[in-house]
Write an enzyme that holds these catalytic residues in place. Sequence first.
Site, short mmCIF file in Angstrom:
data_model
loop_
_atom_site.label_atom_id
_atom_site.label_comp_id
_atom_site.label_asym_id
_atom_site.label_seq_id
_atom_site.Cartn_x
_atom_site.Cartn_y
_atom_site.Cartn_z
N ASN A 10 0.81 -1.15 0.24
CA ASN A 10 -0.34 -0.48 -0.10
C ASN A 10 0.47 0.71 0.32
OD1 ASN A 10 -2.71 -1.25 -0.16
ND2 ASN A 10 -2.14 -1.82 2.28
N TYR A 22 0.09 9.74 6.33
CA TYR A 22 0.87 9.18 6.03
C TYR A 22 1.40 10.20 4.76
CZ TYR A 22 -0.33 4.86 7.20
OH TYR A 22 -0.90 3.22 7.98
N ASN A 74 10.90 -0.39 5.01
CA ASN A 74 9.58 -0.03 5.81
C ASN A 74 8.30 -1.17 5.14
OD1 ASN A 74 6.95 1.26 6.84
ND2 ASN A 74 7.20 2.80 5.66
N HIS A 80 3.90 -5.88 11.05
CA HIS A 80 2.99 -6.58 12.52
C HIS A 80 2.33 -8.11 11.87
CE1 HIS A 80 3.10 -2.17 13.23
NE2 HIS A 80 1.89 -2.05 11.58
N ASP A 87 12.04 -13.49 9.32
CA ASP A 87 13.14 -14.96 8.35
C ASP A 87 14.25 -14.67 7.85
OD1 ASP A 87 12.33 -15.87 10.73
OD2 ASP A 87 11.41 -17.85 9.83
N HIS A 100 9.05 3.88 9.97
CA HIS A 100 7.35 4.57 9.47
C HIS A 100 7.33 6.07 9.37
CE1 HIS A 100 6.97 0.14 10.55
NE2 HIS A 100 8.13 -0.20 11.55
N LEU A 101 6.61 5.74 8.06
CA LEU A 101 5.71 7.77 7.88
C LEU A 101 5.35 8.38 9.91
CD1 LEU A 101 4.83 6.35 4.51
CD2 LEU A 101 5.93 8.29 4.98
N SER A 102 4.79 7.23 9.60
CA SER A 102 4.20 7.53 11.44
C SER A 102 4.50 7.06 12.10
CB SER A 102 2.35 6.86 11.05
OG SER A 102 2.41 5.55 11.00
N ARG A 107 -1.05 4.90 17.14
CA ARG A 107 -1.85 4.30 16.42
C ARG A 107 -2.35 2.94 17.61
NH1 ARG A 107 -0.58 4.22 10.92
NH2 ARG A 107 -2.30 3.97 10.87
N ARG A 111 -0.65 -2.60 15.39
CA ARG A 111 0.35 -1.82 15.45
C ARG A 111 1.78 -1.58 16.00
NH1 ARG A 111 -1.47 -0.68 10.34
NH2 ARG A 111 -3.83 0.27 10.19
C1 DQA Z 1 3.41 2.50 7.95
C2 DQA Z 1 2.54 1.96 9.77
C3 DQA Z 1 2.07 0.80 9.19
O1 DQA Z 1 0.74 0.02 10.98
C4 DQA Z 1 1.18 0.82 8.65
O2 DQA Z 1 0.22 -0.46 8.08
C5 DQA Z 1 1.84 0.69 7.26
C6 DQA Z 1 3.07 2.19 6.78
C7 DQA Z 1 4.00 3.64 8.09
O3 DQA Z 1 4.99 3.90 6.86
O4 DQA Z 1 3.63 4.24 9.19
O5 DQA Z 1 1.30 0.34 6.26
O6 DQA Z 1 4.59 0.77 7.99
#
Ligand code: DQA
Length: 145
Positions: A10, A22, A74, A80, A87, A100-102, A107, A111
Amino acid sequence: MSVLIINGPNLNLLGTREPEIYGATTLAEIKSKCLKILQNANLKADFFQSNAEHEIVDQIQAARTNQVSYIIINPAAFTHTSVAIRDAIAAVGIPFIEIHLSNPHSREPFRQHSYFSDLAEGIIAGFGEESYAMACEAVIKKLTH
Ligand code: DQA
């Protein structure tokens, strides 16, 4: 020396995906910024995104064959869930930074567990696209100082 930046599912939608979480920057913009930062430091750099767990596993396995010196990852939602990607990164033994962006810790509870954090050299989270730039700078310090 070369650096591989890996992006999970995504993240190809960045720019339009929940911009309040994001940000509005696209993955293509993040890619060009990262490549510029790393190439300016005379490091080779590759940037990869996939929505498929096995493709990320394959990239990590290939990283050892390709003598990648450092990985920035990332894992997105696979952070999760994915024992398989964990592995793979443990198997190749290439040092990595989890980004991670967030900030996943601020959250939802699901997560707050990462399959990567205990193996990572470091973790950068919560700074939006800057998380990527900060990770690139950290890798430059690791590899060239
Ligand atoms: C993420 C945080 C994850 O929990 C989420 O599923 C993402 C983006 C982030 O960059 O903040 O897809 O990795």
